[in-house]
Design a protein around this motif. Structure first.
Motif, PDB file in Angstrom:
ATOM      1  N   LEU A   1       0.842  -1.197   0.000  1.00 35.08           N
ATOM      2  CA  LEU A   1       0.000   0.000   0.000  1.00 35.08           C
ATOM      3  C   LEU A   1       0.874   1.243   0.000  1.00 35.08           C
ATOM      4  O   LEU A   1       1.714   1.420   0.882  1.00 35.08           O
ATOM      5  N   PRO A   2       0.710   2.126  -0.988  1.00 36.88           N
ATOM      6  CA  PRO A   2       1.530   3.344  -1.008  1.00 36.88           C
ATOM      7  C   PRO A   2       1.061   4.343   0.045  1.00 36.88           C
ATOM      8  O   PRO A   2      -0.079   4.287   0.505  1.00 36.88           O
ATOM      9  N   ALA A   3       1.946   5.261   0.417  1.00 34.77           N
ATOM     10  CA  ALA A   3       1.575   6.314   1.358  1.00 34.77           C
ATOM     11  C   ALA A   3       0.500   7.190   0.735  1.00 34.77           C
ATOM     12  O   ALA A   3       0.618   7.612  -0.413  1.00 34.77           O
ATOM     13  N   MET A   4      -0.555   7.456   1.472  1.00 33.99           N
ATOM     14  CA  MET A   4      -1.664   8.267   0.951  1.00 33.99           C
ATOM     15  C   MET A   4      -2.578   8.685   2.088  1.00 33.99           C
ATOM     16  O   MET A   4      -2.513   8.129   3.200  1.00 33.99           O
ATOM     17  N   LYS A   5      -3.428   9.669   1.817  1.00 34.12           N
ATOM     18  CA  LYS A   5      -4.528  10.006   2.712  1.00 34.12           C
ATOM     19  C   LYS A   5      -5.752   9.258   2.197  1.00 34.12           C
ATOM     20  O   LYS A   5      -6.254   9.534   1.111  1.00 34.12           O
ATOM     21  N   ILE A   6      -6.252   8.292   2.977  1.00 31.94           N
ATOM     22  CA  ILE A   6      -7.368   7.460   2.529  1.00 31.94           C
ATOM     23  C   ILE A   6      -8.651   8.283   2.510  1.00 31.94           C
ATOM     24  O   ILE A   6      -9.001   8.941   3.483  1.00 31.94           O
ATOM     25  N   ARG A   7      -9.362   8.228   1.368  1.00 31.42           N
ATOM     26  CA  ARG A   7     -10.630   8.941   1.219  1.00 31.42           C
ATOM     27  C   ARG A   7     -11.828   7.994   1.232  1.00 31.42           C
ATOM     28  O   ARG A   7     -12.896   8.348   1.725  1.00 31.42           O
ATOM     29  N   SER A   8     -11.692   6.799   0.663  1.00 24.29           N
ATOM     30  CA  SER A   8     -12.815   5.857   0.645  1.00 24.29           C
ATOM     31  C   SER A   8     -12.289   4.436   0.529  1.00 24.29           C
ATOM     32  O   SER A   8     -11.176   4.207   0.042  1.00 24.29           O
ATOM     33  N   ILE A   9     -13.094   3.489   0.995  1.00 22.65           N
ATOM     34  CA  ILE A   9     -12.741   2.074   0.948  1.00 22.65           C
ATOM     35  C   ILE A   9     -13.956   1.301   0.450  1.00 22.65           C
ATOM     36  O   ILE A   9     -15.067   1.485   0.949  1.00 22.65           O
ATOM     37  N   GLY A  10     -13.739   0.434  -0.537  1.00 24.90           N
ATOM     38  CA  GLY A  10     -14.811  -0.409  -1.050  1.00 24.90           C
ATOM     39  C   GLY A  10     -14.435  -1.875  -0.945  1.00 24.90           C
ATOM     40  O   GLY A  10     -13.279  -2.244  -1.169  1.00 24.90           O
ATOM     41  N   LEU A  11     -15.397  -2.716  -0.593  1.00 25.25           N
ATOM     42  CA  LEU A  11     -15.154  -4.152  -0.433  1.00 25.25           C
ATOM     43  C   LEU A  11     -16.053  -4.917  -1.391  1.00 25.25           C
ATOM     44  O   LEU A  11     -17.283  -4.814  -1.319  1.00 25.25           O
ATOM     45  N   GLY A  12     -15.435  -5.678  -2.295  1.00 25.24           N
ATOM     46  CA  GLY A  12     -16.180  -6.488  -3.248  1.00 25.24           C
ATOM     47  C   GLY A  12     -16.120  -7.951  -2.863  1.00 25.24           C
ATOM     48  O   GLY A  12     -15.038  -8.509  -2.649  1.00 25.24           O
ATOM     49  N   ALA A  13     -17.279  -8.596  -2.747  1.00 25.14           N
ATOM     50  CA  ALA A  13     -17.351  -9.979  -2.266  1.00 25.14           C
ATOM     51  C   ALA A  13     -17.361 -10.970  -3.428  1.00 25.14           C
ATOM     52  O   ALA A  13     -17.996 -10.749  -4.451  1.00 25.14           O
ATOM     53  N   GLY A  14     -16.643 -12.090  -3.236  1.00 22.47           N
ATOM     54  CA  GLY A  14     -16.689 -13.195  -4.181  1.00 22.47           C
ATOM     55  C   GLY A  14     -17.866 -14.108  -3.885  1.00 22.47           C
ATOM     56  O   GLY A  14     -18.585 -13.920  -2.897  1.00 22.47           O
ATOM     57  N   ASP A  15     -18.062 -15.110  -4.722  1.00 23.38           N
ATOM     58  CA  ASP A  15     -19.210 -16.001  -4.561  1.00 23.38           C
ATOM     59  C   ASP A  15     -19.133 -16.832  -3.284  1.00 23.38           C
ATOM     60  O   ASP A  15     -20.116 -16.967  -2.562  1.00 23.38           O
ATOM     61  N   ARG A  16     -17.971 -17.414  -3.012  1.00 23.23           N
ATOM     62  CA  ARG A  16     -17.832 -18.326  -1.890  1.00 23.23           C
ATOM     63  C   ARG A  16     -17.593 -17.585  -0.583  1.00 23.23           C
ATOM     64  O   ARG A  16     -16.969 -16.528  -0.561  1.00 23.23           O
ATOM     65  N   ASP A  17     -18.048 -18.175   0.508  1.00 19.58           N
ATOM     66  CA  ASP A  17     -17.656 -17.732   1.843  1.00 19.58           C
ATOM     67  C   ASP A  17     -16.588 -18.718   2.304  1.00 19.58           C
ATOM     68  O   ASP A  17     -16.885 -19.794   2.819  1.00 19.58           O
ATOM     69  N   LEU A  18     -15.329 -18.375   2.083  1.00 16.78           N
ATOM     70  CA  LEU A  18     -14.223 -19.287   2.323  1.00 16.78           C
ATOM     71  C   LEU A  18     -14.070 -19.616   3.805  1.00 16.78           C
ATOM     72  O   LEU A  18     -14.314 -18.779   4.676  1.00 16.78           O
ATOM     73  N   LYS A  19     -13.630 -20.836   4.085  1.00 21.65           N
ATOM     74  CA  LYS A  19     -13.397 -21.255   5.465  1.00 21.65           C
ATOM     75  C   LYS A  19     -12.132 -20.598   6.016  1.00 21.65           C
ATOM     76  O   LYS A  19     -12.043 -20.275   7.198  1.00 21.65           O
ATOM     77  N   GLU A  20     -11.142 -20.385   5.136  1.00 20.33           N
ATOM     78  CA  GLU A  20      -9.835 -19.935   5.584  1.00 20.33           C
ATOM     79  C   GLU A  20      -9.746 -18.428   5.858  1.00 20.33           C
ATOM     80  O   GLU A  20      -9.004 -17.998   6.744  1.00 20.33           O
ATOM     81  N   GLN A  21     -10.495 -17.611   5.104  1.00 23.51           N
ATOM     82  CA  GLN A  21     -10.305 -16.155   5.172  1.00 23.51           C
ATOM     83  C   GLN A  21     -11.473 -15.449   4.505  1.00 23.51           C
ATOM     84  O   GLN A  21     -12.242 -16.069   3.755  1.00 23.51           O
ATOM     85  N   PRO A  22     -11.641 -14.145   4.738  1.00 24.01           N
ATOM     86  CA  PRO A  22     -12.718 -13.392   4.076  1.00 24.01           C
ATOM     87  C   PRO A  22     -12.468 -13.332   2.564  1.00 24.01           C
ATOM     88  O   PRO A  22     -11.383 -12.957   2.130  1.00 24.01           O
ATOM     89  N   ASN A  23     -13.464 -13.711   1.802  1.00 26.13           N
ATOM     90  CA  ASN A  23     -13.344 -13.704   0.338  1.00 26.13           C
ATOM     91  C   ASN A  23     -13.748 -12.326  -0.183  1.00 26.13           C
ATOM     92  O   ASN A  23     -14.822 -12.127  -0.748  1.00 26.13           O
TER      93      ASN A  23
END
Length: 392
Positions: free
Chosen positions: A208-230
């Motif tokens: 991640l480069p140095a920056m002032k964060i303005r917004s964050i978006g999270l896009g979900a995949g089809d599966r709900d993985l057992k190991e980690q957030p998809n």
């Protein structure tokens, strides 16, 4: 400068990209209108907030009639070009993404770009993913895109040509030259569509480069993985316009059984090969032996050459390496005329827009030898002359 960072710990796909863009504020109706202009019937986008391993994300789904079409690249490009809704920039980006897939498919199947036909990526939902992402990225309006190393998953998948290992042949071809991160998740995490999108739009890959964060978006995949957030995380931020950014690689090795002459020789060879910087640090190693840490900063294309020099010249048994995001000031060559002659240097643009001057060592050294004066006096004269001439 506006920067987008794609953080893909669970890979990337077309629907994850769309979800992250919509969650970041891109209008889904604008994406729908652009895809509708391609002339396909009954393609409907919908966005729903879902949970993946306890974290929220936006899931964009595409509903359309089932079909068995196998399209060639020119069939898809013709539809894109015929659109009266897509902007020239959106048409260009969508075409470049499809061409990226086409080149990979042609290479994998021993065909040509003109003759190769798309299977999964030629389906309506994949066309909607790619064109929709091109629209969304255009509407996001960023100046630079950075992406994390990409995990592909592991195991096997079934495609039209049968059972193949992950990454699928086209995905591996598309991701050539792009850093891949390890993942033991037993699924395909990165699809050909996702790989082609990020391979086409990313300016660099790394942290991640140095920056002032303005917004964050999270896009979900089809599966709900057992190991980690998809989830695919899209971080949009801003950096000072006077700061330039790029990616360098850091190479390091510890030496405890080598002379200073060899280390000096190695440093010279690395710099002559094009390394951005080479420096040494005194360290204490095992069994209380004093040692030397050699650190090399270089561009990605010089990693192999720099490592070859380190192995050959020092006899080291191992080299650590990792990518680093770098901010640097805008700079340009600038010469000044002093009573002792012309001195070369560099001008840097500071964050407030003011200028800073740095004399070049070799130029000052030459003047010092010619005039038989101390080197520090030449530096002082150069900076004083610059200060008197500069409006600031």
């Amino acid at each position: 400068m506006k920067i987008a960072y794609f953080d893909c710990p669970s890979g990337i796909s077309g629907d994850m990209m769309l979800g992250a863009l919509v969650d970041c504020g891109v209008d889904l109706a604008a994406i729908q209108a652009g895809v509708d202009s391609l002339g396909f019937t009954q393609i409907n986008f919908s966005a729903t907030e879902v949970k993946r391993k306890g974290f929220r994300g936006q899931k964009v789904s595409i509903d359309h009639p089932k079909e068995q079409a196998h399209r060639h690249l020119h069939h898809i490009v013709d539809k894109i070009e015929a659109s009266t809704v897509l902007t020239p920039a959106q048409k260009d980006l969508a075409t470049r993404i499809f061409t990226c897939v086409g080149v990979a498919e042609a290479r994998v199947h021993g065909s040509t770009l003109r003759k190769v036909h798309f299977h999964e990526v030629g389906a309506v939902d994949s066309i909607a993913d790619i064109v929709g992402s091109a629209i969304g990225l255009s509407l996001l309006g960023v100046d630079r895109i950075v992406c994390s190393p990409i995990p592909v998953g592991t195991g096997f998948i079934e495609i039209e040509h049968g059972r193949v290992s992950v990454p699928a042949p086209a995905v591996a071809e598309i991701l050539k030259g792009i850093p891949i991160s390890p993942s033991a998740v037993p699924f395909e995490l990165t699809t050909p569509t996702g790989a082609a999108i990020v391979a086409t739009v990313a300016d660099e890959f790394g942290p991640l480069p140095a920056m002032k964060i303005r917004s964050i978006g999270l896009g979900a995949g089809d599966r709900d993985l057992k190991e980690q957030p998809n989830l695919l995380r899209l971080i949009v931020g801003e950096v000072d316009e006077h700061l330039l950014s790029d990616q360098v690689w850091v190479l390091e090795t510890n030496l405890d059984d080598i002379s200073g002459e060899v280390i000096g020789h190695t440093t010279t060879k690395l710099l002559e090969a094009g390394a951005l910087d080479v420096y040494t640090t005194a360290i204490q190693m095992k069994k209380n032996r004093p040692g030397t840490l050699v650190t090399v900063l270089c561009s990605p294309e010089l990693i192999a050459k720099s490592e070859k020099i380190l192995f050959k010249e020092t006899g080291t048994l191992g080299i650590r390496r990792w990518p680093a995001s770098r901010h640097k000031l805008e700079r340009r060559a600038h010469n000044i005329i002093t009573p002792w002659g012309e001195i070369q240097g560099k001008l840097a643009v500071l964050s407030d827009g003011s200028l800073s001057f740095s004399p070049e060592f070799e130029s000052c050294k030459k003047i010092a030898a010619e005039k038989n004066v101390p080197l520090k006096d030449v530096y002082d004269l150069a900076l004083r002359t610059w200060g008197e001439a500069s409006p600031s």
